[in-house]
Motif scaffolding. Structure first.
Motif, mmCIF file in Angstrom:
data_model
loop_
_atom_site.group_PDB
_atom_site.id
_atom_site.type_symbol
_atom_site.label_atom_id
_atom_site.label_comp_id
_atom_site.label_asym_id
_atom_site.label_seq_id
_atom_site.Cartn_x
_atom_site.Cartn_y
_atom_site.Cartn_z
ATOM 1 N N THR A 99 39.327 55.126 113.700
ATOM 2 C CA THR A 99 40.420 55.433 114.707
ATOM 3 C C THR A 99 40.305 54.151 115.803
ATOM 4 O O THR A 99 39.417 53.175 115.403
ATOM 5 N N ASP A 100 40.903 54.281 117.036
ATOM 6 C CA ASP A 100 40.551 53.337 117.987
ATOM 7 C C ASP A 100 39.637 54.043 119.099
ATOM 8 O O ASP A 100 40.119 54.920 119.591
ATOM 9 N N TRP A 147 51.586 58.919 110.607
ATOM 10 C CA TRP A 147 50.277 58.386 111.352
ATOM 11 C C TRP A 147 50.718 57.655 112.741
ATOM 12 O O TRP A 147 51.831 57.361 112.885
ATOM 13 N N CYS A 197 48.116 49.449 109.466
ATOM 14 C CA CYS A 197 46.841 50.217 109.425
ATOM 15 C C CYS A 197 46.214 50.934 108.249
ATOM 16 O O CYS A 197 47.063 51.550 107.427
ATOM 17 N N LYS A 247 41.582 48.005 120.741
ATOM 18 C CA LYS A 247 42.924 47.267 121.135
ATOM 19 C C LYS A 247 43.166 47.896 122.778
ATOM 20 O O LYS A 247 44.221 47.269 123.342
ATOM 21 N N LYS A 286 38.221 49.406 109.279
ATOM 22 C CA LYS A 286 39.624 49.086 109.949
ATOM 23 C C LYS A 286 39.870 48.048 110.379
ATOM 24 O O LYS A 286 40.967 47.276 110.192
ATOM 25 N N CYS A 343 44.773 58.319 115.077
ATOM 26 C CA CYS A 343 45.108 57.016 116.022
ATOM 27 C C CYS A 343 46.250 57.233 116.525
ATOM 28 O O CYS A 343 47.366 56.868 115.937
ATOM 29 N N PHE A 394 47.818 54.597 118.375
ATOM 30 C CA PHE A 394 48.380 53.387 118.510
ATOM 31 C C PHE A 394 49.360 53.185 117.270
ATOM 32 O O PHE A 394 50.211 52.253 117.551
ATOM 33 N N GLY A 395 49.171 53.813 115.985
ATOM 34 C CA GLY A 395 50.260 53.857 114.823
ATOM 35 C C GLY A 395 50.512 52.422 114.554
ATOM 36 O O GLY A 395 51.884 51.952 114.308
ATOM 37 N N CYS A 396 49.771 51.656 114.574
ATOM 38 C CA CYS A 396 49.894 50.362 114.104
ATOM 39 C C CYS A 396 50.398 50.256 112.486
ATOM 40 O O CYS A 396 50.037 51.183 111.701
HETATM 41 S S1 SF4 Z 1 42.955 52.459 113.996
HETATM 42 FE FE1 SF4 Z 1 43.386 50.456 114.654
HETATM 43 S S2 SF4 Z 1 44.493 49.613 113.005
HETATM 44 FE FE2 SF4 Z 1 44.797 51.802 113.019
HETATM 45 S S3 SF4 Z 1 46.602 52.428 114.266
HETATM 46 FE FE3 SF4 Z 1 44.550 52.708 115.327
HETATM 47 S S4 SF4 Z 1 44.443 50.733 116.502
HETATM 48 FE FE4 SF4 Z 1 45.950 50.475 115.006
#
Ligand code: SF4
Length: 294
Positions: A94-95, A55, A40, A128, A293, A33, A35-37
């Motif tokens: 994943t997103d 990540w 996560c 997201k 997740k 993913c 987005f790299g929260c």
């Molecule tokens: S899988 Fe979800 S929590 Fe994890 S990085 Fe992606 S959006 Fe963020």
């Protein structure tokens, strides 16, 4: 910032059994993913092919996901129909609307496959990204669909700080409104409940007020999971970017903290007519390949 490594791969299976609460099947059109929260959990469990990569820096694109899904549904057709289909969740590791979905449209095509199949079970898509609003036409074709947005704060600065490359929370709120206006049922996932930022009655009530204003009818809450692997990555980041927050995050990892927060949330939810996901504040205290997740 490191240039992300994008790899097109052929998936063997995409319609997989779920061990997640509230869903029977999961579909992950991507692995990784962008987005790299920082909190996560998938950062630890979804990296079997990328043990040494950071990540948020790689994405495997399952370019044949829609075709594989079609074949799998066809094979399982009789079983699914006798068991009332079961609930499907996009996605667990994943997103489903990571930015490259705009190019590959794999989530869109998988939703179309489910619609064409006449899937009657519930389909829940959690993201997201406001990119999902481009698929309102397909979402409307599904018989029982809900769309969830992760909303951990109402402050764009906080979302940018911890959900580093994800769309800002104000864009998510707008997207929730747009989906509601289009007649799609929506929910919010308030998870993880961010220590320091989302732990008092005022902030939680303000968040619920906003969610109700944009038509949300169901809210899920989840305590932060500070198992050792998540904590190592998150705390390394906090140490560098905001060391003053470490103490508050440390303190959040106690039953006493969780109990207090639970009672704030139950009180804030009372009388609002909002449904609470699973009827409780979720807490995953350890990493599991089957963990959700959200
Ligand atoms: S899988 Fe979800 S929590 Fe994890 S990085 Fe992606 S959006 Fe963020």
């Amino acid at each position: 910032m490191i240039k992300p490594k994008i790899t097109e791969i052929q998936a063997k299976s995409v319609f997989t059994k779920s061990g997640l609460p509230g869903s029977d099947w999961v579909i992950n059109p991507y692995n990784g993913c962008l987005f790299g929260c920082m909190y996560c959990y998938a950062a630890q469990i979804a990296r079997w092919k990328h043990p040494d990569e950071q990540w948020g820096s790689y994405l495997d694109v399952k370019v044949n996901a829609p075709q594989v899904l079609k074949q799998e549904l066809s094979k399982l057709s009789r079983k699914l129909k006798t068991k009332n289909f079961g609930s499907v969740f996009f996605s667990s590791v994943t997103d489903p609307y990571v930015g490259l979905e705009a190019k590959y449209k794999l989530t869109r095509k998988c939703l179309q496959v489910l619609a064409d199949f006449g899937y009657e079970g519930s389909v829940s898509v959690q993201t997201k990204s406001p990119l999902i609003t481009q698929d309102i036409d397909i979402l409307k074709k599904l018989k029982n669909v809900t769309v969830g947005f992760t909303v951990t704060t109402l402050d764009d600065k906080v979302s940018r700080f911890l959900e580093v490359m994800a769309p800002r929370v104000s864009q998510r709120i707008e997207a929730l409104n747009q989906l509601h206006q289009a007649g799609i049922a929506t929910y919010a996932f308030v998870g993880p409940l961010l220590p320091h930022f989302m732990n008092n009655p005022q902030t939680i009530n303000k968040l619920l007020d906003k969610l109700q204003m944009v038509g949300v009818k169901e809210v899920w809450f989840e305590h932060i999971n500070l198992s050792s692997k998540i904590k190592a990555r998150l705390f390394e980041y906090l140490q560098k970017e905001a060391p003053h927050l470490i103490n508050d995050f440390e303190k959040a990892d106690t039953q006493e903290y969780r109990d207090k927060l639970d009672s704030i949330i139950y009180k804030a939810m009372k009388g609002r007519g909002l449904k609470m996901g699973l009827g409780k504040v979720i807490y995953h205290h350890s990493l599991s390949k089957k963990a959700r997740k959200r």
